[in-house]
Design an enzyme around this catalytic site. Structure first.
Site, PDB file in Angstrom:
ATOM      1  N   LYS A  52       6.373  15.453  -4.178  1.00  0.00           N
ATOM      2  CA  LYS A  52       5.620  16.603  -3.649  1.00  0.00           C
ATOM      3  C   LYS A  52       5.436  17.648  -4.740  1.00  0.00           C
ATOM      4  O   LYS A  52       4.359  18.201  -4.930  1.00  0.00           O
ATOM      5  CB  LYS A  52       6.361  17.217  -2.446  1.00  0.00           C
ATOM      6  CG  LYS A  52       6.222  16.405  -1.177  1.00  0.00           C
ATOM      7  CD  LYS A  52       7.172  16.860  -0.087  1.00  0.00           C
ATOM      8  CE  LYS A  52       7.068  15.923   1.124  1.00  0.00           C
ATOM      9  NZ  LYS A  52       8.057  16.159   2.158  1.00  0.00           N
ATOM     10  N   GLN A  96      12.605  19.888   4.004  1.00  0.00           N
ATOM     11  CA  GLN A  96      12.626  18.422   4.048  1.00  0.00           C
ATOM     12  C   GLN A  96      13.589  17.935   5.138  1.00  0.00           C
ATOM     13  O   GLN A  96      14.734  18.376   5.206  1.00  0.00           O
ATOM     14  CB  GLN A  96      13.033  17.876   2.665  1.00  0.00           C
ATOM     15  CG  GLN A  96      12.980  16.377   2.533  1.00  0.00           C
ATOM     16  CD  GLN A  96      11.571  15.787   2.626  1.00  0.00           C
ATOM     17  OE1 GLN A  96      10.578  16.458   2.338  1.00  0.00           O
ATOM     18  NE2 GLN A  96      11.473  14.551   3.045  1.00  0.00           N
ATOM     19  N   ASP A 119       3.925  21.841   7.479  1.00  0.00           N
ATOM     20  CA  ASP A 119       4.202  20.593   8.197  1.00  0.00           C
ATOM     21  C   ASP A 119       3.485  20.540   9.550  1.00  0.00           C
ATOM     22  O   ASP A 119       3.361  19.471  10.139  1.00  0.00           O
ATOM     23  CB  ASP A 119       5.708  20.471   8.478  1.00  0.00           C
ATOM     24  CG  ASP A 119       6.447  19.642   7.444  1.00  0.00           C
ATOM     25  OD1 ASP A 119       5.848  18.680   6.928  1.00  0.00           O
ATOM     26  OD2 ASP A 119       7.617  19.971   7.165  1.00  0.00           O
TER      27      ASP A 119
END
Ligand code: GUN
Length: 281
Positions: A52, A96, A119
């Site tokens: 990422k 995460q 997200d």
């Protein structure tokens, strides 16, 4: 059969995003920023986060990774998120998953301001997506959606079957397909005859985490099949779709790896840029 090349589609999307970041920089004299919080030392999470960060840098985003040990207290993480919520250089925050057991996942998700929730997991974004309003959209289903649309621009009236009902994939995928006027069936472990459901589908999105569940005789010959699965098995990483069998019987299929995976990260970058743009209005 056409192999839907997620690697290529992701590279094209990243090139577009890179251009967009350059334009935003020229206009606002600043670039979107993504902050990722990584707790613990799970290898897959470390790999994801490294990828990422690398991709974010590649398109010109400001990128930061904050790491905590597995033993970090929940309140330290929540305080950090609060600080990032009011930091004007941070456009997007991602924590995460999975988290250590002593940290409440839902509390963490809800601590992130919805406008920085790259997200799309915050209940506000989940609600906005299901109501058809502007929202952050979870990266994996967004990636699947973009791959489907690239291959088949009009989905009007198509029959779509989503296998799996998770908050991460199945449910948001259903919303995206509904918005495109698909007739959507959402299936799961208690569905009576999964094969019969799949045989009806013009589009199948398999996101259940069961290796090679979708077989060659479960699909129509003109179906588009999107495989979200990443399953570790004795013969290596396989998807939720039996690639060898299904590839012989359908119009188009995504491979694993090289299908949905690369698009997920590109969509995270897209979400970060979109959060930035909304914050500049
Ligand atoms: N872990 C595996 N996939 C994801 C994801 O899409 N978002 C976050 N935050 N963690 C993950």
């Amino acid at each position: 059969m056409i192999l839907i090349d997620g690697k290529k589609a992701a590279a094209e999307l990243r090139a577009e995003l890179k251009q967009e970041v350059a334009e935003l920089k020229a206009k606002h004299n600043k670039v979107p920023g993504l902050t990722v919080i990584l707790i613990g030392d799970l290898t897959p999470s470390q790999i994801y986060v490294r990828n990422k960060e690398k991709s974010a840098n590649e398109v010109g985003l400001k990128s930061e990774v904050i790491k905590y040990p597995d033993s970090v207290e929940e309140k330290i993480v929540l305080e950090k998120i609060k600080e990032l919520n009011s930091d004007k250089t941070v456009s997007g925050i991602l924590v995460q998953l999975p988290l250590p057991k002593h940290i409440d996942k839902q509390k963490v998700i809800e601590a992130i301001h919805p406008s920085k929730d790259v997200d799309g997991f915050h209940p506000m974004n989940v609600g906005n997506l299901s109501s058809g309003y502007e929202s952050s959209i979870p990266c994996t289903p967004l990636g699947c959606y973009l791959l489907i649309k690239k291959f088949e621009p009009s989905l009007n009236g198509k029959k779509a079957v989503v296998v799996g009902r998770s908050n991460l994939n199945g449910k948001p995928m259903t919303q995206l397909l509904l918005k495109e006027n698909c007739t959507v069936t959402i299936t799961h472990s208690k569905t009576k005859d999964l094969k019969a459901e799949c045989l009806e589908a013009d589009i199948i999105v398999a996101a259940v985490g069961i290796p090679e569940l979708v077989r060659g005789d479960w699909v129509k010959k003109d179906a588009i099949v999107i495989d979200v699965g990443i399953n570790k098995t004795d013969k290596g990483i396989v998807g939720d779709v039996h690639f060898e069998e299904v590839s012989k019987n359908v119009k188009a299929l995504t491979p694993v790896p090289g299908g949905v995976g690369p698009m997920t990260i590109a969509c995270l970058l897209k979400n970060t840029i979109d959060c930035f743009k909304r914050s500049q209005i």
